[in-house]
Design an enzyme around this catalytic site. Structure first.
Site, PDB file in Angstrom:
ATOM      1  N   HIS A 129     -12.076  -5.235   8.522  1.00 54.86           N
ATOM      2  CA  HIS A 129     -12.488  -5.026   7.129  1.00 54.86           C
ATOM      3  C   HIS A 129     -13.829  -4.307   7.040  1.00 54.86           C
ATOM      4  O   HIS A 129     -14.519  -4.416   6.045  1.00 54.86           O
ATOM      5  CB  HIS A 129     -12.599  -6.357   6.380  1.00 54.86           C
ATOM      6  CG  HIS A 129     -11.297  -6.933   5.927  1.00 54.86           C
ATOM      7  ND1 HIS A 129     -10.352  -7.392   6.786  1.00 54.86           N
ATOM      8  CD2 HIS A 129     -10.772  -7.113   4.683  1.00 54.86           C
ATOM      9  CE1 HIS A 129      -9.308  -7.852   6.094  1.00 54.86           C
ATOM     10  NE2 HIS A 129      -9.541  -7.692   4.829  1.00 54.86           N
TER      11      HIS A 129
ATOM     12  N   GLU B 219       0.811  -1.221   0.000  1.00 55.95           N
ATOM     13  CA  GLU B 219       0.000   0.000   0.000  1.00 55.95           C
ATOM     14  C   GLU B 219       0.845   1.272   0.000  1.00 55.95           C
ATOM     15  O   GLU B 219       0.463   2.276  -0.598  1.00 55.95           O
ATOM     16  CB  GLU B 219      -0.968  -0.011   1.182  1.00 55.95           C
ATOM     17  CG  GLU B 219      -2.258  -0.807   0.937  1.00 55.95           C
ATOM     18  CD  GLU B 219      -2.089  -2.315   1.025  1.00 55.95           C
ATOM     19  OE1 GLU B 219      -0.978  -2.772   1.371  1.00 55.95           O
ATOM     20  OE2 GLU B 219      -3.057  -3.041   0.740  1.00 55.95           O
TER      21      GLU B 219
END
Ligand SMILES: Cc1ncc(C[n+]2csc(CCOP(=O)(O)OP(=O)(O)O)c2C)c(N)n1
Ligand SMILES: Cc1ncc(C[n+]2csc(CCOP(=O)(O)OP(=O)(O)O)c2C)c(N)n1
Ligand SMILES: [Mg+2]
Ligand SMILES: [Mg+2]
Lengths: 325, 339, 339, 325
Positions: free
Chosen positions: D130, D61
């Site tokens: 999540h 990321e």
């Protein structure tokens, strides 16, 4: 007996108190051991406690907090330093997504008695990447306790409480306060988390402050006195647990609220205090809920510009006057 | 990007001699600037902090001379040298250190955040490792645009242990980016020796194979060596040969930052490295190789004159206007977050 | 931690045979559990998502058998196998998949966050890379406490490209931690082939030298091989020899998660790997090596009976009480953030 | 003409619209190209625009956002996907400390026209790592624009505006909305950032919502109608720039405010709205400022528990009734 010591030295004393007391306490971070910390706030600890308990790490913030987390799960009480609070961003997954959620996700199987110490805030002309006040980042994460002392005595008492706490605590040391001095009693100091302190009583307006903003709020209150306004100043000391009782009781008496925070404007903890008050003592209010904050702008490096931004005594005075109009 | 100015005295030099004179000019100018910056810090004129490249000048110099004017430099808070090496005027850099309106960033960046896009100095980043992935981005853009530009990214030994290093090196190789990563291994992080916290002896070079790259270690105190390795790596990148990772061994003469005396370093280590000082050593080599001393003296005099002038200009410059603090958060020039 | 239960039929087996029977029991149980989990997902009973280890059972099995009862396992969202391999009861795992009060985490964790501290299953982490540094922490604590415990950390090939991998491996080596890193290289991340985004051929093994570690690649579909490599690495860690990094090559029979049919994979690749299925192959090997088929059939019958029982228990279990949603944020059992 | 399409398909259409229009637009992320995204929100883009403009990345990321940032500085308009907004934590340094501060620190030398797209929020039983709603994280960072559409049409219009914007934008797609459908006109759609929409006019109380909370607020307003309460519902659409005008004008008319956000309790954007209203239209208020939020607890995985936490229509109805007491 008491002694006048700096906020910086209070950090070392607080850590030493707990390292001495509990052999499971271990302390790690970048340049914290041999060098005694870049702010010299951990001087002498390596000498007293040795390299197994006071340990230098590579520049690997995720590895540092991972080590702390895994160790806390399995019997140690680690204290990890993240040198500047800005660097929490480089290990934010550990801070915001692993450490705070694990007890809950495991339904209580895992305890994480750990402390993340970090130097927070501006005023040292370090520019936008080494000056952020980010205690609101931590407050916004369920599962973290958040502490930010304003004076040397509280550094020791709250650090001890944080280390003994069974939950993860982010401990913000305000770097502009490191050289400031305060009276500290002899012997062990241990506080309770989640207890605010009314550092100055008053009748007309409640000023809620934290860390470096506390001395400024007190100075503003003194100025306001001269203007015939009696301001009550509350030092929050902790953001989580939050002492809403002290704040709400004060506002119920004064009917007016000003919050003073170093956070940039949007979504700071001041907004949280305002929202709690705006919902829970709305009918007691006699004036607009007002926040003094740093503007919503990255902090500039130049002294001339930085001083423009950090909440000043005069901005606090003005805000208090405004809510009393 | 040669900094050589052809004058009466240098007209007859060979092109190699011109290059070497350019390298000498670079190290002398950086040295003079950094010594002044230190003095001004001790005088309280440079606020906040300051990280000097004293002793490490040859790396910036070698790359500065080897880069094309439109190539990109990404460096760290220890970035005075790299910013100057691209031709950024000293006055703007000094002004920034002193937090003046005349600074390259108008006083908003400070010593740790020098940037001069006009000169390809794409920023000095103060979070360890952050700029390696960003340098990839500039290289990716150059690749997409077919511009032939190369991004050069400088960082320290300590930076090789942070995650962003790993992510950046892998992506650079996978995308075959025109980027050169340069590890300035000065043996220390802030106060901790790199060997104490690193799994391998050569923090960058011993990791090269993990990214399918060649292991390259060079003498970072030798301007000729640095120029050569820079030229090769940049040429490789420019011609589509992909990234390089170079470990340049060097040493800082002073402490990490501010007034740090660097006392954590063994005396004999310091003494040994002082004998490898790139400035006098390179001077001696150039003389030995037949360069006329007066030419070198001219370069030195000019460097000191430039530093003096830059200092005067910065001292004389006003602080930024308070209103400037509210500018340039957004592309519209302002800072408003609401309608 | 041997799972072998000595019975009438197995009493006369050699200790090596007992171990191999334990390995077979592991792969069979995991296979049976995962097949059921898939079916329950398709029935809508497993909510959210689910990542299976079908085809990858041998890795969890080898380590499960080689670990001491008090060693620590850290795994990912693809963690049913690793959690079961430590002896966590199936009913608690199945209950968690179905979000029931009977789940090992009371329904708060779900398929991606199985944890059973009592069995050394220290958590399943769903952020790529996050648990590698955390495993270090457990290993550090074991080292400090002198407990002789070892932490074993499982992760996928894709995880080798994230920064936390790099930071964790370096620290593990520098602190000489008793930790074993196991890369389950199943050739794919979610849908992207690891080779498309990685600078080296062997995503873990080709990085080992960057941390001063030995490069180890093994057949992750062979329970005997996995048991051996696990035993060696754990023994090294336990005796103060420091960390290891193992790359175990394997393949998932199905897709990445949920109902993913895995169609991005070439047919011949899938076919080739199906011939390497650890369960029937190991069965055939054990038979060839003289193990009595009825013993294997007993193991298989028991596994299926256990899965049936766990399924029934989970189906019958109530959902968590709503009040439970407010528990266990803090060590005091509650969730209050104010006084 | 108009078409009924899903929020998911609107993402692909919005990206395609901009990729077609401007050759400097490039799109990168994990599994976004060949696989069309894990939410299938970017299907077909690789086929139309090819592997140079639509590109798969490693699981890195920081490398993804670094690539976007460096490219934006030097002539591209990158769109980077961070698959789940929870993963912003793994690259938070880029999001919070590099990208938003660079224009300011360089005094305007550097422009960063980039978009970070990310799937935000809960409701899918994915558990605490999540499912987070973290738009308040982004809002708290000076230098970021923050967008969160509630319907397919807005996805396209606001995504186009974000991509064309010269500043960095974090674009939150609410993952629970991906399967929802809405009418979308033919042809190019382009909106302006910072304009809220009054999706339902009302007289008695202003309900401010965002993204997935908009349909719930509307449903609550319909229920309130039956109880004789006329609720105005505002869809903020953007948090930065924030359309304070629409909010303040509405509250001046209704005198009552309820905010509805998926963020956990502390320091959410609701607190910011409450604080702005509490300061700037205090004298218009006739009832407590009230926030409906997710409790300050990591989101549990089990459906039974998750449904307990996310703000429901009935909790919104109750809050509105309470402020009208
Ligand atoms: C993420 C992060 N961690 C820590 C720091 C504090 N810090 C600033 S400079 C430095 C040492 C860097 O060492 P090295 O990479 O060798 O560079 P050098 O200063 O020697 O040039 C550290 C730890 C930082 N700026 N960012
Ligand atoms: C930081 C982060 N980025 C992305 C994801 C989304 N994600 C979940 S699993 C996965 C693939 C992981 O691949 P690998 O490491 O090979 O493990 P495998 O699933 O193959 O076992 C990705 C990208 C994530 N969970 N965390
Ligand atoms: Mg160094
Ligand atoms: Mg994989």
């Amino acid at each position: 007996m008491a002694e006048l010591i700096t906020y910086r030295d209070a950090v070392a004393r607080g850590l030493a108190q707990e390292l001495r007391r509990d052999p499971t306490v271990h302390f790690i971070g970048e340049d914290v051991a041999a060098a005694g910390g870049v702010f010299k706030a951990t001087k002498g600890l390596l000498e007293e406690f040795g390299p197994e308990r006071v340990r230098d790490t590579p520049i690997s913030e995720e590895a540092i907090l991972g080590a702390a987390m895994g160790a806390a799960m399995t019997g140690l009480r680690p204290v990890a330093e993240i040198m500047f609070s800005d660097f929490l961003a480089t290990c934010w997954d550990l801070v915001a997504v692993e450490i705070p959620k694990t007890r809950y996700m495991t339904d209580g199987q895992v305890s994480l008695p750990l402390v993340i110490r970090t130097a927070n805030g501006g005023g040292l002309r370090f520019g936008a990447q080494h000056s952020q006040a980010v205690e609101n980042w931590a407050m916004s994460i369920p599962g973290l306790k958040v502490v930010a002392p304003s004076n040397p005595r509280d550094v020791i008492g709250l650090l001890a409480a944080a280390i003994r706490d069974p939950d993860p605590v982010v401990f913000f040391e305000q770097k502009s306060l490191y050289p400031t001095k305060g009276e500290v009693p002899d012997g062990e100091i241990i506080d309770e988390l989640g207890v605010a302190s009314t550092v100055r009583p008053g009748r007309d307006v409640t000023i809620v402050a934290l860390a470096s903003m506390v001395p400024r709020a007190v100075a503003a209150a003194e100025e306001l006195d001269g203007l015939g306004i009696s301001a009550e100043v509350i030092d929050l000391r902790c953001l989580v647990p939050l002492d809403t009782t002290t704040v709400i009781e004060s506002v119920k008496r004064t009917s007016r609220l000003v919050t003073v925070e170093e956070n940039p404007r949007l979504c700071g903890w001041g907004a949280e205090i305002v929202s709690i008050v705006g919902e829970e003592c709305f009918w007691h209010l006699d004036g607009p809920l007002t926040r003094v904050t740093t503007p919503h702008i990255p902090l500039p490096s130049s002294d001339a510009l930085e001083d423009e931004f950090l909440p000043s005594v005069s901005r606090i005075v003005e805000a208090a006057q405004k809510v009393l109009l | 990007m040669s900094t050589t100015q052809i004058t009466e005295a240098t007209r007859d030099l060979s092109s190699e001699e011109q290059t070497r004179l350019g390298l000498y000019r670079q190290v002398v100018r950086i040295r003079a600037f950094e010594e002044r910056a230190y003095r001004l810090f001790m005088e309280g004129l440079v606020k906040g902090t300051s990280h000097l490249s004293l002793g490490m000048e040859a790396i910036a110099a070698g790359f500065g001379e080897a880069m094309r004017a439109d190539d990109y430099t990404f460096c760290t808070y220890r970035g005075h040298a790299h910013t100057l090496a691209r031709g950024t005027p000293m006055a703007g850099v000094m002004g920034e250190l002193l937090g003046r309106a005349s600074g390259v960033c108008g006083g908003k960046g400070g010593s740790m955040h020098l940037t001069s896009v006009e000169h390809g100095a794409m920023g000095s980043y103060a979070i360890i490792g952050a700029h390696l992935p960003i340098a990839n981005g500039a290289a990716w853009s150059a690749q997409v645009r077919g511009s032939g530009q190369v991004a050069v990214c400088f960082f320290g030994d300590g930076t090789t242990n942070i995650g962003a290093f790993h992510e950046a090196l892998n992506l650079a190789k996978v995308w075959n980016l025109p980027v050169v990563f340069v590890c300035e291994n000065n043996l220390y992080m802030e106060y901790t020796a790199i060997g104490d916290v690193t799994a391998v002896e050569h923090p960058a070079a011993d990791r090269a194979s993990a990214y399918g790259l060649e292991s390259i270690i060079v003498d970072g105190n030798d301007p000729d060596v640095m120029y050569e390795v820079a030229t090769t790596a940049i040429e490789r990148a420019r011609s589509g040969g992909g990234p390089s990772l170079i470990e340049a061994k060097t040493y800082r003469h002073g402490g990490h930052s501010r007034a740090d005396p660097g006392e954590y370093r063994p005396d004999d280590e310091v003494a040994e490295w002082l004998t490898r000082d790139p400035v006098p050593n390179y001077r001696a080599r150039l003389l030995a190789d037949g360069l006329d001393e007066t030419i070198l003296e001219d370069v030195e005099a000019q460097a000191h004159a430039d530093v003096d002038a830059a200092t005067e200009a910065a001292r004389a410059a006003p602080p930024p206007q308070v209103q400037a603090a509210y500018n340039n958060v957004w592309a519209d020039g302002g800072s408003s977050w609401r309608n």
